[in-house]
Motif scaffolding. Sequence first.
Motif, short mmCIF file in Angstrom:
data_model
loop_
_atom_site.label_atom_id
_atom_site.label_comp_id
_atom_site.label_asym_id
_atom_site.label_seq_id
_atom_site.Cartn_x
_atom_site.Cartn_y
_atom_site.Cartn_z
N GLU A 205 0.91 -1.14 0.02
CA GLU A 205 0.03 -0.09 -0.15
C GLU A 205 1.05 1.37 0.14
O GLU A 205 1.66 1.57 0.95
CB GLU A 205 -0.85 -0.11 1.38
CG GLU A 205 -1.66 -1.35 1.52
CD GLU A 205 -2.53 -1.56 0.35
OE1 GLU A 205 -3.28 -0.87 -0.06
OE2 GLU A 205 -2.66 -2.69 -0.09
N HIS A 263 -6.49 -3.21 -3.10
CA HIS A 263 -7.61 -2.97 -3.94
C HIS A 263 -7.33 -3.51 -5.27
O HIS A 263 -8.36 -4.15 -5.73
CB HIS A 263 -7.36 -1.36 -4.08
CG HIS A 263 -8.68 -0.87 -4.92
ND1 HIS A 263 -9.97 -0.88 -4.64
CD2 HIS A 263 -8.64 -0.32 -6.33
CE1 HIS A 263 -10.68 -0.45 -5.83
NE2 HIS A 263 -9.83 -0.24 -6.57
N ASP A 287 -4.79 -5.41 5.68
CA ASP A 287 -6.02 -5.31 6.49
C ASP A 287 -6.36 -3.85 6.41
O ASP A 287 -7.72 -3.41 6.46
CB ASP A 287 -6.22 -5.80 7.93
CG ASP A 287 -6.39 -7.60 7.89
OD1 ASP A 287 -6.98 -7.93 6.80
OD2 ASP A 287 -5.73 -7.86 8.77
N PHE A 288 -5.29 -2.89 6.23
CA PHE A 288 -5.53 -1.43 6.49
C PHE A 288 -4.73 -1.00 5.31
O PHE A 288 -3.62 -1.24 5.07
CB PHE A 288 -5.15 -0.78 7.79
CG PHE A 288 -5.82 -1.60 8.88
CD1 PHE A 288 -7.21 -1.06 9.26
CD2 PHE A 288 -5.27 -2.45 9.63
CE1 PHE A 288 -7.72 -1.85 10.25
CE2 PHE A 288 -6.00 -3.21 10.56
CZ PHE A 288 -7.23 -2.74 10.88
N THR A 289 -5.16 0.27 4.60
CA THR A 289 -4.48 0.91 3.92
C THR A 289 -4.54 2.54 4.32
O THR A 289 -5.13 2.89 4.86
CB THR A 289 -5.27 0.88 2.27
OG1 THR A 289 -4.43 1.46 1.24
CG2 THR A 289 -6.31 1.33 2.12
N VAL A 290 -3.66 3.18 3.14
CA VAL A 290 -3.67 4.68 3.76
C VAL A 290 -3.88 5.62 2.38
O VAL A 290 -3.75 4.91 1.19
CB VAL A 290 -2.42 5.11 4.40
CG1 VAL A 290 -2.22 4.75 5.67
CG2 VAL A 290 -1.30 4.59 3.53
N THR A 291 -4.61 6.71 2.48
CA THR A 291 -4.61 7.51 1.17
C THR A 291 -3.14 8.01 1.04
O THR A 291 -2.60 8.67 1.78
CB THR A 291 -5.66 8.45 1.62
OG1 THR A 291 -6.74 7.92 2.01
CG2 THR A 291 -5.75 9.21 -0.02
N SER A 307 -3.49 8.47 8.13
CA SER A 307 -4.73 7.62 8.60
C SER A 307 -5.36 6.67 7.67
O SER A 307 -4.99 6.66 6.59
CB SER A 307 -5.83 8.93 8.25
OG SER A 307 -6.94 8.56 7.67
N PHE A 308 -5.40 5.47 8.42
CA PHE A 308 -5.86 4.18 8.03
C PHE A 308 -7.14 4.09 7.62
O PHE A 308 -7.97 4.20 8.45
CB PHE A 308 -5.24 3.10 8.75
CG PHE A 308 -3.71 3.13 9.09
CD1 PHE A 308 -3.07 2.24 8.12
CD2 PHE A 308 -3.11 3.99 10.15
CE1 PHE A 308 -1.44 2.35 8.38
CE2 PHE A 308 -1.73 3.70 10.17
CZ PHE A 308 -1.00 2.98 9.30
N GLN A 309 -7.46 3.37 6.73
CA GLN A 309 -8.79 2.85 6.20
C GLN A 309 -8.88 1.30 6.15
O GLN A 309 -7.97 0.71 5.48
CB GLN A 309 -9.38 3.35 5.01
CG GLN A 309 -9.45 4.90 4.79
CD GLN A 309 -8.25 5.50 4.31
OE1 GLN A 309 -7.76 5.12 3.31
NE2 GLN A 309 -7.52 6.73 4.62
N PRO A 310 -10.09 0.49 6.39
CA PRO A 310 -9.78 -0.81 6.22
C PRO A 310 -10.16 -1.18 4.81
O PRO A 310 -10.51 -0.35 3.93
CB PRO A 310 -11.09 -1.42 7.05
CG PRO A 310 -11.93 0.15 7.07
CD PRO A 310 -11.06 1.30 7.34
N THR A 311 -9.36 -2.26 4.35
CA THR A 311 -9.52 -2.68 2.99
C THR A 311 -10.63 -3.49 2.93
O THR A 311 -11.43 -4.02 3.90
CB THR A 311 -8.41 -3.43 2.80
OG1 THR A 311 -8.17 -4.44 3.66
CG2 THR A 311 -6.97 -2.63 2.60
#
Length: 410
Positions: A205, A263, A287-291, A307-311
């Motif tokens: 990521e 993704h 399990d988590f990605t970042v923008t 800031s992490f978002q779940p995949t």
Amino acid sequence: MPSATPESTSPRIVLGVAGGIAAYKSVTLLRQLRDANYFVSPILTPDATRFVGEVTFSALASEPARTSLYGDPTTPIPHTYLGQHADLIVVAPATAHLIARYAMGLADDLLTATLLASRAPVLLCPAMHTEMWEQPSVQENLATLRRRGVMILEPEVGPLAGGDAGTGRLVEPERIAAMVDAIVRGYRGPLSGRRLLITAGGTREPIDPVRVLTNRSSGRQGYALAEVASRLGAHVTLVSTVDLPLALDVVRSVELVKVMTAHEMHEAVLSRASQTDAVIMAAAVADFTVTPVDQKLKKDSGVPNLSFQPTMDILRELVDARPTGQIIVGFAAETTNVAEHALAKLRAKGVDLLVVNDVSAPGAGFDHITNAVSILDRSEEVQNLPLSSKEAISEVILSRVASLLSQGAP
Ligand code: CTP
């Protein structure tokens, strides 16, 4: 008397034997190849004759064993004769010395000269002590040969000569003979006509244009699954974050789809899964990605505030969208309370088989050529597989998949 013209229509195998203690197993291999109706011409290196007798090989083979470039009563140039007529050259055992000479292009005995004087596919079955196997020189020579299309049947883990144990044991003759069948006769196995989708490697990521968030998965287990599935007759789509060499005999039946992020893996898997008979999620998906930001994060700007978002959970979506009869296999990497977490994951994921890895165990999991796993099925039965090569583990997983497929819809 050896014949300088092929007498039979049987596929012709040159069986090269180098000087290692595992040479005694090549007698069994020779026997099995003859039983399978191959025309087998043995070549023993001078060192091999210290471990096994030329007479033994001559008695069992299709023609007398050869040990030298010179003095062959049938032909003055045995290397070109053997090399040009071979359908396959198998070297078992292949020692570190033989591998080095072959990689260097040396032709200082009949076996290396034959290897050089042939366009036939070559299968090397290395066997040596673990310390030798792990030497960078040996691994680099093997990598060179692989790049040139030579197939390598990697050694097993197990007892070695002198009471040691480790990686380096010659693959059992039955597996070598099965591989010979797969290469020469295109034997179609229990996954014949099946389409499998297999994922491999750890997703990456991006954080900024130079940095990524990833994990330690090497992709080796996924690649081993793809190779073995292909040898068992399947057409394989391999969705992978890594590019590892695929053995020459399977290159044509494995379609590689390269991805990087969770993704991209999600898109690649979900768009193809419905056309397959089985999906094996061996990849370690973030399990988590970042923008990601467009510009490189600078140290002077201080600790970045990521800031992490779940995949998306690919496995869960696969199970939800599963066509009738499709088999889904999940993997679980655990480091603590392995059995307990595995059972909870099996129940939560709705997969047919869950392959559990204790990635903290010695020799198992990420970055190793070996693995030790447990396979859990829907009835919560547990099959424990001891430390073995990733190919051997793949064989067990895929035979379970083949048997579930033959039983019909889950
Ligand atoms: N997996 C997936 N999609 C994700 C994360 C994981 O398809 N976004 C798959 C993996 O390929 C593997 C299985 O789910 O087959 C289990 O992965 P694992 O990371 O062990 O389990 P998680 O469900 O992510 O749980 P945790 O990380 O909390 O143990």
